[in-house]
Design a protein around this motif. Structure first.
Motif, mmCIF file in Angstrom:
data_model
loop_
_atom_site.group_PDB
_atom_site.id
_atom_site.type_symbol
_atom_site.label_atom_id
_atom_site.label_comp_id
_atom_site.label_asym_id
_atom_site.label_seq_id
_atom_site.Cartn_x
_atom_site.Cartn_y
_atom_site.Cartn_z
ATOM 1 N N GLU A 254 0.138 -10.308 5.080
ATOM 2 C CA GLU A 254 0.151 -9.475 3.862
ATOM 3 C C GLU A 254 -1.027 -8.599 3.810
ATOM 4 O OE1 GLU A 254 2.243 -8.449 1.792
ATOM 5 O OE2 GLU A 254 4.070 -9.304 2.832
ATOM 6 N N GLN A 255 -2.244 -9.482 3.884
ATOM 7 C CA GLN A 255 -3.500 -8.956 3.928
ATOM 8 C C GLN A 255 -3.683 -7.759 5.013
ATOM 9 O OE1 GLN A 255 -6.245 -12.211 4.596
ATOM 10 N NE2 GLN A 255 -6.135 -12.813 2.577
ATOM 11 N N GLU A 256 -3.072 -8.006 6.078
ATOM 12 C CA GLU A 256 -3.102 -6.949 7.203
ATOM 13 C C GLU A 256 -2.538 -5.682 6.918
ATOM 14 O OE1 GLU A 256 -2.263 -6.573 12.130
ATOM 15 O OE2 GLU A 256 -2.034 -8.270 10.959
ATOM 16 N N ASN A 257 -1.289 -5.964 6.066
ATOM 17 C CA ASN A 257 -0.636 -4.860 5.706
ATOM 18 C C ASN A 257 -1.094 -3.783 4.726
ATOM 19 O OD1 ASN A 257 1.593 -5.516 7.483
ATOM 20 N ND2 ASN A 257 2.654 -6.697 5.754
ATOM 21 N N ILE A 258 -1.899 -4.674 3.797
ATOM 22 C CA ILE A 258 -2.650 -4.000 2.623
ATOM 23 C C ILE A 258 -3.621 -3.384 3.097
ATOM 24 C CG2 ILE A 258 -4.326 -4.483 0.846
ATOM 25 C CD1 ILE A 258 -2.409 -6.867 -0.087
ATOM 26 N N VAL A 259 -4.659 -3.904 4.396
ATOM 27 C CA VAL A 259 -5.522 -3.141 4.726
ATOM 28 C C VAL A 259 -5.016 -1.818 5.645
ATOM 29 C CG1 VAL A 259 -7.375 -3.067 6.697
ATOM 30 C CG2 VAL A 259 -6.956 -5.257 4.916
ATOM 31 N N ASN A 260 -4.113 -1.980 6.074
ATOM 32 C CA ASN A 260 -3.408 -0.883 7.112
ATOM 33 C C ASN A 260 -3.003 0.369 6.251
ATOM 34 O OD1 ASN A 260 -3.851 -2.121 9.615
ATOM 35 N ND2 ASN A 260 -1.895 -3.106 9.656
ATOM 36 N N ALA A 261 -2.496 -0.175 5.022
ATOM 37 C CA ALA A 261 -1.783 0.985 4.054
ATOM 38 C C ALA A 261 -2.932 1.504 3.371
ATOM 39 C CB ALA A 261 -0.975 0.155 2.957
ATOM 40 N N CYS A 262 -3.940 0.930 3.258
ATOM 41 C CA CYS A 262 -5.205 1.379 2.694
ATOM 42 C C CYS A 262 -5.970 2.534 3.570
ATOM 43 C CB CYS A 262 -6.205 0.532 2.417
ATOM 44 S SG CYS A 262 -8.040 1.097 1.716
ATOM 45 N N SER A 263 -5.900 2.039 4.887
ATOM 46 C CA SER A 263 -6.694 2.822 5.904
ATOM 47 C C SER A 263 -5.704 4.265 6.158
ATOM 48 C CB SER A 263 -6.471 2.256 7.285
ATOM 49 O OG SER A 263 -7.302 0.866 7.209
ATOM 50 N N GLU A 264 -4.345 4.233 5.859
ATOM 51 C CA GLU A 264 -3.690 5.225 6.054
ATOM 52 C C GLU A 264 -3.751 6.154 5.079
ATOM 53 O OE1 GLU A 264 0.582 3.764 6.138
ATOM 54 O OE2 GLU A 264 0.529 2.985 8.212
ATOM 55 N N ARG A 265 -3.831 5.647 3.750
ATOM 56 C CA ARG A 265 -4.032 6.540 2.639
ATOM 57 C C ARG A 265 -5.353 7.165 2.716
ATOM 58 N NH1 ARG A 265 -1.608 2.315 -0.473
ATOM 59 N NH2 ARG A 265 -3.710 1.364 -1.264
#
Length: 362
Positions: A254-265
């Motif tokens: 989940e942490q990785e998903n959060i980081v990736n979503a942040c990077s995309e934004r």
């Protein structure tokens, strides 16, 4: 009273004779002015409102100014002629002294303030020039339309130069750029009404002032866009950190998903602002797209067959109806029915505006 008046006469005469051959002004530190006037003032000259007799070369200046038989008005005119001589020879500091004597003798003559203002312009003494222009404009009885044109032009030019000088030196300006534009607009309108030979020169300064204002507004806009860019990136990063903190050590996926979503934004934000910066680099309107009266982007360009000059239809029609049936720049006879649509230029301008909506505010 006679002795007092005689003393004043001596004082004024001595003032004109002081450092008569010296063209520097130690008190303000300005360099020696060039004998050839700067090109941007080349067409402006001190004004002679009336034809006064030339000063008698066989008499010393002090004797002429000390003559108790002369009226204050005639002495003022003699001082003005002395100032004109200094001006013609590039001795602007000495010309200012002579015009100052004229002002003392006759403070109600706008010509003296106009002449002195031009000298201050030549010496880059912007605020002194502005002050003289404002005083001259207050003298309605002697400020003819021709003198008003010069005073508005000198004031607008002085305010513009002061703003540009401050910007070049990295200092804050007077905050009077809009006032400079208004002054130059008044001078431009008067020049058209009077069919003045100064119209082109005034138009150039007016266009420059409007361009400077747009550049400042655009620079401020870019700064605000940059601040918004940084704010949005930090907002996304704070949201990411908040979610990670709430999750704790559990849920590494989940942490990785959060980081990736942040990077995309953040990538989306970067792409958006990168495109905005690219568009902002193109914020320039060709002079050919600007009307010759308001200097705004034309929406319906028409050609004056008498001169071949293109105007915006609404502006030239207004001129013909309210001012006179003549071309505002060449002063040749012109009637509304003679105007010819410039279809090729209109097509180019329309395409430019469709791709650059900001140009409507230029």
């Amino acid at each position: 009273m006679d002795s007092f008046a005689h003393g004043i006469d001596n004082f004024l005469g001595n003032l004109l004779n002081t450092n008569n051959s010296n063209s520097t002004r130690p008190s303000n530190g300005h360099p020696t002015p060039s004998a050839s006037p700067p090109s941007n003032h080349s067409r402006a000259t001190p004004t002679s409102q009336s034809r006064s007799p030339s000063m008698n070369p066989s008499l010393s200046q002090s004797k002429q100014f000390n003559s108790s038989s002369q009226s204050p008005t005639s002495l003022a005119e003699m001082a003005k002629l002395e100032g004109n001589t200094h001006f013609a020879n590039g001795r602007y500091a000495e010309a200012i002294k002579a015009y100052s004597v004229a002002v003392i003798r006759n403070p109600d003559n706008a010509v003296y303030y106009s002449n002195r203002a031009l000298c201050h312009l030549r010496l880059s003494e912007w605020l002194f020039a502005v002050d003289d222009c404002e005083k001259g404009l207050e003298l309605k009885s002697t400020a003819t339309e021709a003198i008003q044109l010069k005073l508005w032009f000198y004031k607008g030019q002085a305010l513009l130069e002061a703003e540009e000088e401050a910007e070049e030196n990295g200092k804050e300006g007077l905050g009077r750029l809009s006032e400079a534009i208004n002054c130059l607009k008044k001078a431009f309108d008067l020049s058209i009404l009077q069919k003045s030979t100064y119209t082109d020169e005034i138009a150039t300064k007016y266009r420059t002032a409007k361009s400077r204002r747009f550049e400042r507004q655009d620079r401020k806009r870019r700064e605000e866009v940059g601040e918004l860019h940084g704010y949005l990136v930090k907002l996304v990063e704070r949201d990411r950190d908040r979610q990670l903190k709430q999750m704790g050590q559990d849920g590494s996926d989940e942490q990785e998903n959060i980081v990736n979503a942040c990077s995309e934004r953040i990538s989306e934000i970067e792409a958006l602002f990168s495109q905005a910066n690219e568009n902002s680099k193109k914020r320039y309107v060709p002079d050919a797209f600007l009307g010759k009266i308001s200097f705004e982007v034309m929406t319906d360009p028409v050609v004056s067959p008498a001169s071949g000059i293109t105007y915006d239809r609404s502006e030239i029609v207004s001129h013909l109806q309210k001012i006179g049936k003549w071309d505002p720049l060449t002063r040749q006879p012109l009637h509304e029915k003679e105007l010819v649509p410039n279809l090729a230029l209109k097509e180019v301008i329309d395409e430019f505006l469709s791709l650059n909506g900001w140009a409507f505010d230029y």
